[in-house]
Design an enzyme around this catalytic site. Structure first.
Site, PDB file in Angstrom:
ATOM      1  N   HIS A   1       0.787  -1.232   0.000  1.00  0.00           N
ATOM      2  CA  HIS A   1       0.000   0.000   0.000  1.00  0.00           C
ATOM      3  C   HIS A   1       0.814   1.273   0.000  1.00  0.00           C
ATOM      4  O   HIS A   1       0.256   2.365   0.112  1.00  0.00           O
ATOM      5  CB  HIS A   1      -0.922   0.048   1.221  1.00  0.00           C
ATOM      6  CG  HIS A   1      -2.020  -0.958   1.184  1.00  0.00           C
ATOM      7  ND1 HIS A   1      -3.267  -0.685   0.678  1.00  0.00           N
ATOM      8  CD2 HIS A   1      -2.044  -2.244   1.576  1.00  0.00           C
ATOM      9  CE1 HIS A   1      -4.033  -1.758   0.789  1.00  0.00           C
ATOM     10  NE2 HIS A   1      -3.300  -2.722   1.322  1.00  0.00           N
TER      11      HIS A   1
ATOM     12  N   LYS B   1      -8.402  14.019   4.403  1.00  0.00           N
ATOM     13  CA  LYS B   1      -7.514  12.858   4.397  1.00  0.00           C
ATOM     14  C   LYS B   1      -6.556  13.013   5.565  1.00  0.00           C
ATOM     15  O   LYS B   1      -6.521  14.067   6.192  1.00  0.00           O
ATOM     16  CB  LYS B   1      -6.738  12.755   3.082  1.00  0.00           C
ATOM     17  CG  LYS B   1      -6.082  14.085   2.681  1.00  0.00           C
ATOM     18  CD  LYS B   1      -5.331  13.996   1.364  1.00  0.00           C
ATOM     19  CE  LYS B   1      -6.185  14.117   0.136  1.00  0.00           C
ATOM     20  NZ  LYS B   1      -6.393  12.879  -0.596  1.00  0.00           N
ATOM     21  N   ARG B   2      -5.764  11.972   5.862  1.00  0.00           N
ATOM     22  CA  ARG B   2      -4.775  12.122   6.920  1.00  0.00           C
ATOM     23  C   ARG B   2      -3.806  13.259   6.589  1.00  0.00           C
ATOM     24  O   ARG B   2      -3.579  13.572   5.421  1.00  0.00           O
ATOM     25  CB  ARG B   2      -3.996  10.813   7.115  1.00  0.00           C
ATOM     26  CG  ARG B   2      -4.769   9.786   7.908  1.00  0.00           C
ATOM     27  CD  ARG B   2      -5.133  10.290   9.313  1.00  0.00           C
ATOM     28  NE  ARG B   2      -3.990  10.299  10.171  1.00  0.00           N
ATOM     29  CZ  ARG B   2      -3.675   9.324  11.015  1.00  0.00           C
ATOM     30  NH1 ARG B   2      -4.458   8.268  11.128  1.00  0.00           N
ATOM     31  NH2 ARG B   2      -2.593   9.405  11.772  1.00  0.00           N
TER      32      ARG B   2
ATOM     33  N   LYS C   1       1.003  14.613   1.159  1.00  0.00           N
ATOM     34  CA  LYS C   1      -0.343  14.896   0.651  1.00  0.00           C
ATOM     35  C   LYS C   1      -0.539  16.391   0.371  1.00  0.00           C
ATOM     36  O   LYS C   1      -1.494  16.809  -0.261  1.00  0.00           O
ATOM     37  CB  LYS C   1      -1.399  14.391   1.631  1.00  0.00           C
ATOM     38  CG  LYS C   1      -1.418  12.859   1.763  1.00  0.00           C
ATOM     39  CD  LYS C   1      -2.489  12.408   2.746  1.00  0.00           C
ATOM     40  CE  LYS C   1      -2.427  10.925   3.095  1.00  0.00           C
ATOM     41  NZ  LYS C   1      -3.036  10.067   2.058  1.00  0.00           N
TER      42      LYS C   1
ATOM     43  N   THR D   1      -8.385   6.781  -2.137  1.00  0.00           N
ATOM     44  CA  THR D   1      -9.737   6.246  -2.327  1.00  0.00           C
ATOM     45  C   THR D   1     -10.761   7.347  -2.099  1.00  0.00           C
ATOM     46  O   THR D   1     -11.878   7.282  -2.610  1.00  0.00           O
ATOM     47  CB  THR D   1     -10.013   5.061  -1.376  1.00  0.00           C
ATOM     48  OG1 THR D   1      -9.545   5.408  -0.071  1.00  0.00           O
ATOM     49  CG2 THR D   1      -9.307   3.814  -1.844  1.00  0.00           C
TER      50      THR D   1
ATOM     51  N   LYS E   1     -14.483   8.526  -3.919  1.00  0.00           N
ATOM     52  CA  LYS E   1     -15.728   8.873  -3.224  1.00  0.00           C
ATOM     53  C   LYS E   1     -16.246  10.238  -3.689  1.00  0.00           C
ATOM     54  O   LYS E   1     -17.447  10.426  -3.902  1.00  0.00           O
ATOM     55  CB  LYS E   1     -15.507   8.861  -1.704  1.00  0.00           C
ATOM     56  CG  LYS E   1     -15.208   7.461  -1.162  1.00  0.00           C
ATOM     57  CD  LYS E   1     -14.575   7.457   0.229  1.00  0.00           C
ATOM     58  CE  LYS E   1     -13.909   6.105   0.485  1.00  0.00           C
ATOM     59  NZ  LYS E   1     -12.948   6.137   1.608  1.00  0.00           N
TER      60      LYS E   1
HETATM   61  C1  26V Z   1       2.701   5.690   5.886  1.00  0.00           C
HETATM   62  C2  26V Z   1       3.670   6.645   5.890  1.00  0.00           C
HETATM   63  C3  26V Z   1       4.637   6.675   6.933  1.00  0.00           C
HETATM   64  C4  26V Z   1       5.786   7.596   6.693  1.00  0.00           C
HETATM   65  C5  26V Z   1       5.343   8.898   6.171  1.00  0.00           C
HETATM   66  C6  26V Z   1       4.651   8.701   4.902  1.00  0.00           C
HETATM   67  C7  26V Z   1       3.679   7.603   4.912  1.00  0.00           C
HETATM   68  C8  26V Z   1       2.743   7.518   3.943  1.00  0.00           C
HETATM   69  C9  26V Z   1       1.801   6.557   3.939  1.00  0.00           C
HETATM   70  C10 26V Z   1       1.769   5.620   4.909  1.00  0.00           C
HETATM   71  C11 26V Z   1       0.645   4.644   4.907  1.00  0.00           C
HETATM   72  C12 26V Z   1       0.997   3.235   4.694  1.00  0.00           C
HETATM   73  C13 26V Z   1      -0.177   2.362   4.359  1.00  0.00           C
HETATM   74  C14 26V Z   1      -1.397   3.067   3.832  1.00  0.00           C
HETATM   75  O1  26V Z   1      -2.274   3.421   4.571  1.00  0.00           O
HETATM   76  N1  26V Z   1      -1.476   3.254   2.533  1.00  0.00           N
HETATM   77  C15 26V Z   1      -2.639   3.816   1.863  1.00  0.00           C
HETATM   78  O2  26V Z   1      -3.422   2.744   1.385  1.00  0.00           O
HETATM   79  C16 26V Z   1      -4.584   3.182   0.690  1.00  0.00           C
HETATM   80  C17 26V Z   1      -5.373   1.955   0.327  1.00  0.00           C
HETATM   81  O3  26V Z   1      -4.662   1.187  -0.590  1.00  0.00           O
HETATM   82  C18 26V Z   1      -4.193   4.007  -0.520  1.00  0.00           C
HETATM   83  O4  26V Z   1      -5.356   4.455  -1.154  1.00  0.00           O
HETATM   84  C19 26V Z   1      -3.342   5.193  -0.099  1.00  0.00           C
HETATM   85  O5  26V Z   1      -2.880   5.882  -1.227  1.00  0.00           O
HETATM   86  C20 26V Z   1      -2.162   4.696   0.735  1.00  0.00           C
HETATM   87  O6  26V Z   1      -1.433   5.796   1.271  1.00  0.00           O
END
Ligand code: 26V
Length: 802
Positions: free
Chosen positions: A346, A534-535, A540, A642, A646
């Site tokens: 992901h 979003k987060r 982002k 996602t 939406k």
């Molecule tokens: C974690 C981190 C940690 C370090 C800073 C940057 C960063 C960015 C993203 C994450 C998230 C890791 C897993 C996650 O939630 N991914 C999300 O998964 C969604 C479903 O597939 C996808 O739509 C999102 O683009 C993706 O960020």
């Protein structure tokens, strides 16, 4: 019970009074919610039993979706919808002078997830059940979901979330199915004839107790399960300090980790991961054993999917069972394991790739560590055969290296399928991040572009729009969302376009009311509702959005004749409690909101609203009311997104970079119906590789940028605890890693075009319609159909009973 309004009403009333021992008039919304929920659950259980009987009888192949997060949101409204009993309930309640919406509001969100990854898991469960596929979720029953967010003086404050405070009507506790999970201790080896055997001694055990929640399919009598594990002390008596042991045990399912950053290396998190996996795999094997006798056929009847690397220990855990308990040989066990397990990646953000130090891993999970070591050794030997002498490559691909276990490597090696979550993301995995693995086993890699359930995000969240679509093209699209393309026939139908616009307007009115209630800010209903929810993460680029707002502000102050098209900028975002920079951005947005909303010359044109505590239930009110969807991540960074889907499904027009699934949205609707700006992924990656970007040049040569960036430190926007130096520094001293300044002018230009285009009501409404019409592809039914066919090899079982 729900067959007629009359019978519903009388049973509801009777049950309400008998449960609470007070007269109907005295009951609260919460009482009413509890009783209605119980009635619905009872109604569901009949189908639940039948579904399980069907699965048992047909011995259908089943997928288990293992995920450390499930962001379900509220369930009442969704269950009513999928059961097809919303109208009966609504009418019955109305006759009692109760508004169903208010009862729904009494339910707390099940917020067992951080964001995209957890919500995707929830959409997938809905689609599995709605497609009548045998598929269940396995997760953790956290006592506290993601923290509740409050703003105090513009700063984020986190409060513990308490979704279980009033109990959970949807769950069924199953103590008879509890399993013991061992941690710590040591492994003893001994010989049994020829065979080397292993025994885990002196382990501290934690009991995993399952709570099952029904997952109701859309009007098809199918009810799957989400099994959430709760950690409890084992009944074993030999603990020195019982209170201490109880506390330590319960800590395992106490909280959801609030950061999607994995760099913390917390023991408790690894414990959670193994707890989830060990409990789930045991219960999977037990249920397999009930229907089948040869463990060697496991992969023909069971598929285990791991959602990101968090549940990756399912691989060594399954190996352990096959080796130590079933006594198979390594090769045989390995073949079964890899054929059973599949993995979704992901993110390509390297900070987020999980690595565990051996010094934590080995003592906590001694037997599992041994197995991982052997997997690694055998893997490296295989590599040596193919790449003899290429030490560097082998070191880079190894599962264990530099005293760390690389979870993504274990996931790729131990599964038969590795997928990314959007076309671009999968390409980046194959050709960059995981290129060495792709070279080694290209056939494993595949793409599954994410999707969302149109039942919650369109039918439930936007009933008015649903009604209009039905009037326009009938209701075939409800079971086949890709049929939404039929709407294209109406793209030049002025009357239809006007009605579409009117619905958007109504939804904006509703959201405006919520905004007024929660923030006290009155927004202009004729303004563009421009939304970024979003987060909060640097990549982002909420910062790009807010800098642009500051630019509009500056320009209005400078030039009295400059009147931008009125806009309401709406934000929603939680920052990780330990993510200092993200919290600064939150404070900045709130500060800019104060500045803008209180400036007499500006506030009739721009308003900024930051809604607290963004979550699923709030999202359901926001998406239907949005005109513009901000999807502005640095290209190559957002795996899919996602939220973008939406918004699209609710007729908002995307303002975005060519990133994640935005690329596929663009391909489906064409350049007139989306506002694309900024660097492309290829360009971003080239800059990272070869350098050549100097953010200060953009600062020096673009006056707009200079004024805005200077504003961060010269007192134009200042927080009471100092200024926004860390943000200023990230842009100029640290060379703006996320290309905010580089993309600024292209973003501002796109925003300007939006301002011009929005005033043409019919043209805008047409864009909106074309977005809706092409959103069916992004239904998670399509995504799950692809997983089922290409990866899990599962299908709808024959209906044998009846
Ligand atoms: C974690 C981190 C940690 C370090 C800073 C940057 C960063 C960015 C993203 C994450 C998230 C890791 C897993 C996650 O939630 N991914 C999300 O998964 C969604 C479903 O597939 C996808 O739509 C999102 O683009 C993706 O960020």
């Amino acid at each position: 019970m729900f067959s007629s309004v009359q019978s519903f009403k009388s049973i509801f009333l009777k049950k309400l009074e008998s449960t609470y021992g007070k007269s109907f008039e005295e009951t609260t919304k919460q009482d009413q919610y509890q009783v209605l929920g119980q009635m619905v659950r009872e109604y569901i259980s009949e189908y639940w039993i039948l579904t399980n009987e069907k699965y048992r009888f047909t011995k259908a192949k089943t997928v288990y979706y293992l995920s450390i997060e499930f962001l379900l949101g509220r369930l009442l409204g969704n269950n009513l919808l999928n059961l097809g009993i919303t109208d009966v309930v609504k009418k019955g309640l109305k006759e009692l002078n109760i508004n169903l919406d208010e009862i729904e509001e009494a339910e707390s969100d099940a917020g067992l997830g951080n964001g995209g990854l957890g919500r995707l898991a929830a959409c997938f469960l809905d689609s599995l059940a709605s497609l009548e596929l045998p598929g269940h979720g396995c997760g953790i029953r956290y006592k506290h979901g993601l923290f509740e967010q409050k703003f105090v003086d513009g700063f984020q404050v986190e409060l513990p979330e308490q979704w279980l405070r009033q109990g959970n009507v949807w769950e069924v506790r199953k103590p008879d199915l509890a399993v013991e999970i061992p941690f710590w201790g040591r492994v003893q080896t001994y010989h049994d004839g020829e065979r080397l055997c292993f025994q885990h001694l002196e382990a501290e055990t934690i009991m995993a107790v399952p709570y099952d929640m029904p997952i109701v399919g859309y009007r098809n009598k199918t009810v799957n399960a989400l099994r959430l594990w709760s950690a409890e002390p084992s009944p074993l008596p030999y603990h020195k300090d019982v209170m201490q042991y109880k506390k330590e045990t319960e800590a395992v399912s106490e909280i959801l980790y609030p950061d999607d950053t994995h760099d913390e290396g917390k023991i408790l998190r690894l414990k959670q991961q193994y707890f989830l996996v060990a409990a789930s795999v045991r219960s999977i094997i037990r249920s397999y054993r009930k229907k089948n006798n040869n463990i060697r056929d496991l992969h023909e009847k069971v598929s285990i999917h791991i959602n990101d690397t968090h549940p990756v220990l399912a691989i060594p855990e399954l190996m352990r069972i096959l080796l130590d308990e079933e006594r198979l040989g390594w090769e045989e066990a390995w073949e079964i394991t890899t054929k059973t397990i599949s993995y979704t990646n992901h993110t390509t953000m390297s900070e987020a790739l999980e690595k565990w130090p051996i010094r934590i891993f080995k003592p906590l999970l001694p037997r599992i560590y041994m197995i991982v070591e052997e997997i690694n050794e055998r893997f490296c030997r295989e590599l040596w055969k193919k790449y003899e002498g290429d030490w560097k490559r082998i070191e880079e691909m190894a599962i264990i290296a530099h005293d760390q276990v690389k979870m993504a490597h274990l996931a790729i090696v131990g599964s038969h399928s590795v997928n990314g979550v959007a076309y671009l993301h999968t390409e980046i995995l194959k050709h960059r991040e995981m290129n060495l693995f792709y070279q080694y086993e290209p056939e494993k890699f595949n793409n599954k572009t994410n999707g969302i359930t149109h039942r919650r995000w369109l039918i439930k969240a936007n009933p008015e729009l649903t009604k209009l679509i039905k009037e326009g093209i009938g209701d075939k699209w409800i079971r086949q969302p890709e049929q939404l393309t039929e709407l294209m026939r109406l793209k030049d139908d002025e009357q239809f376009l006007i009605r579409l616009k009117d619905i958007k307007q109504k939804n904006k009115e509703k959201l405006a009311l919520r905004i007024l209630q929660q923030t006290g800010t009155k927004v202009d209903l004729a303004s563009i509702f421009d939304v970024q929810v979003k987060r909060l993460h640097a990549y982002k680029r909420q910062l790009l959005n807010v800098l642009h707002i500051l630019y509009l502000f500056n320009r209005m102050k400078e030039d009295r004749n400059f009147k931008p098209y009125p806009r309401t900028f709406i934000f929603g975002a939680k920052a990780s409690p330990g993510y200092y920079y993200a919290k600064k951005i939150i404070k900045l947005i709130n500060t800019v909101a104060d500045l803008v909303n209180n400036d007499k010359e500006v506030c009739d044109y721009i308003k900024v609203v930051f809604l607290e505590n963004y979550r699923v239930s709030l999202a359901e009110e926001i998406f239907p009311a949005a005109d513009v969807s901000e999807q502005i991540s640095t290209a190559s960074k957002e795996a899919s997104g996602t939220g973008n889907m939406k918004f699209m499904m609710n007729g908002a027009v995307t303002l975005g970079t060519m990133d994640g699934a935005n690329v596929e949205i663009f391909e489906r609707i064409g350049s007139e119906n989306i506002y694309i700006f900024g660097l492309r992924a290829e360009e971003v990656m080239n800059y990272y590789q070869n350098g050549g970007y100097h953010s200060r040049e953009y600062y020096h040569y673009d006056r707009r940028i200079r004024e805005v960036v200077d504003g961060l430190v010269n007192g134009i926007v200042s927080d009471s605890y100092g200024h926004f130096e860390p943000i200023y520094d990230s842009l100029l001293m640290q060379n703006d890693q996320y290309f905010v300044l580089k993309d600024f002018s292209s973003y501002a230009e796109a925003q300007e075009r939006i301002g011009m285009d929005f005033s043409n009501v019919l043209e805008w409404s047409k864009k909106s319609l074309i977005n809706i019409a092409n959103s069916g592809y992004f239904s998670s039914d399509r995504t799950i159909g692809e997983y089922a066919k290409d990866i899990w090899k599962i299908s709808t079982p024959q209906n044998v009973l009846q």
